[in-house]
Design a protein around this motif. Sequence first.
Motif, mmCIF file in Angstrom:
data_model
loop_
_atom_site.group_PDB
_atom_site.id
_atom_site.type_symbol
_atom_site.label_atom_id
_atom_site.label_comp_id
_atom_site.label_asym_id
_atom_site.label_seq_id
_atom_site.Cartn_x
_atom_site.Cartn_y
_atom_site.Cartn_z
ATOM 1 N N VAL A 1 0.911 -1.469 0.060
ATOM 2 C CA VAL A 1 0.112 -0.039 -0.022
ATOM 3 C C VAL A 1 0.789 1.263 0.020
ATOM 4 O O VAL A 1 0.569 2.081 -0.643
ATOM 5 N N ALA A 2 1.981 1.302 0.799
ATOM 6 C CA ALA A 2 2.853 2.595 0.661
ATOM 7 C C ALA A 2 3.550 2.578 -0.526
ATOM 8 O O ALA A 2 3.468 3.941 -1.076
ATOM 9 N N ALA B 1 2.980 6.058 -2.764
ATOM 10 C CA ALA B 1 3.937 6.794 -3.299
ATOM 11 C C ALA B 1 3.918 6.971 -4.563
ATOM 12 O O ALA B 1 4.874 7.893 -5.079
ATOM 13 N N HIS B 2 3.567 6.294 -5.346
ATOM 14 C CA HIS B 2 3.602 6.187 -6.733
ATOM 15 C C HIS B 2 2.349 6.237 -7.520
ATOM 16 O O HIS B 2 2.181 5.346 -8.322
ATOM 17 N N PRO B 3 1.403 7.192 -7.160
ATOM 18 C CA PRO B 3 0.279 7.301 -7.874
ATOM 19 C C PRO B 3 0.038 7.077 -9.378
ATOM 20 O O PRO B 3 -1.033 6.697 -9.875
ATOM 21 N N ASP B 4 1.002 7.827 -9.882
ATOM 22 C CA ASP B 4 1.058 7.908 -11.673
ATOM 23 C C ASP B 4 1.009 6.455 -12.006
ATOM 24 O O ASP B 4 0.496 6.045 -13.025
ATOM 25 N N HIS B 5 1.786 5.644 -11.407
ATOM 26 C CA HIS B 5 2.227 4.190 -11.891
ATOM 27 C C HIS B 5 0.860 3.531 -11.543
ATOM 28 O O HIS B 5 0.323 2.490 -12.229
ATOM 29 N N VAL C 1 -3.582 5.337 1.948
ATOM 30 C CA VAL C 1 -3.051 5.231 3.156
ATOM 31 C C VAL C 1 -3.937 4.926 4.478
ATOM 32 O O VAL C 1 -3.664 4.271 5.423
ATOM 33 N N ASP C 2 -5.337 5.318 4.117
ATOM 34 C CA ASP C 2 -6.147 5.439 5.445
ATOM 35 C C ASP C 2 -6.837 4.034 5.261
ATOM 36 O O ASP C 2 -7.139 3.495 6.507
ATOM 37 N N LEU C 3 -6.404 3.324 4.401
ATOM 38 C CA LEU C 3 -7.206 1.858 4.199
ATOM 39 C C LEU C 3 -5.966 0.642 4.558
ATOM 40 O O LEU C 3 -6.315 -0.223 4.679
#
Length: 189
Positions: A92-93, A97-101, A173-175
């Motif tokens: 999840v981290a 950290a890489h939302p575009d991917h 991240v909240d999940l």
Amino acid sequence: MPKRVDVAARRSEILDAAVRVFARKGFAASRIEDVAAEAGVAKGSVYLAVSSREELLTAAFDQYRARARAQLALPSTGSALDRLGALIRAAVAMLAAHPDHARVLLDVWAARSPIDMAAVYADYRAAIAELLREARDDGHLRAGIGPEHAAVIVGAIEGCLVQWLADDRVRLVDLTEPLVAVCVDGIRR
């Protein structure tokens, strides 16, 4: 004297730019010119790094896959279920950290592409199935939990990922801890 270019660094910059463009526009609507403009290089520089748009997608995905594989190489300390929780948190981290991917993954899922997503999922399922086997052998799993639950755990992570990408009110991240509670504590004996 001509300017020296670090070929590996330039390729990495181009791949990062490609991921941003693909995430923003979608793979089908993206052009090599868009990637070149995003990277701040000439179109020819992109073609020095890769031979086609498909190769660009594959190379960018290979970067993602390397990160994903690194998540599977977690330390072997603690119980199998503790390590499963650590794996979920790390996955999840990494995605957060890489939302575009992560956005490009949606595009890859939706289109026929040269990316072998089945292999990525197989790697995760195999790692999780091994942790489940070890936890079962140690007597830490509820009855009825088997290797097929590895696909369910991967699906839970991916389902949270899709919700995060589709709805900006959802924070991935909240999940993390709810995922661990369901996917680890929920199968614990």
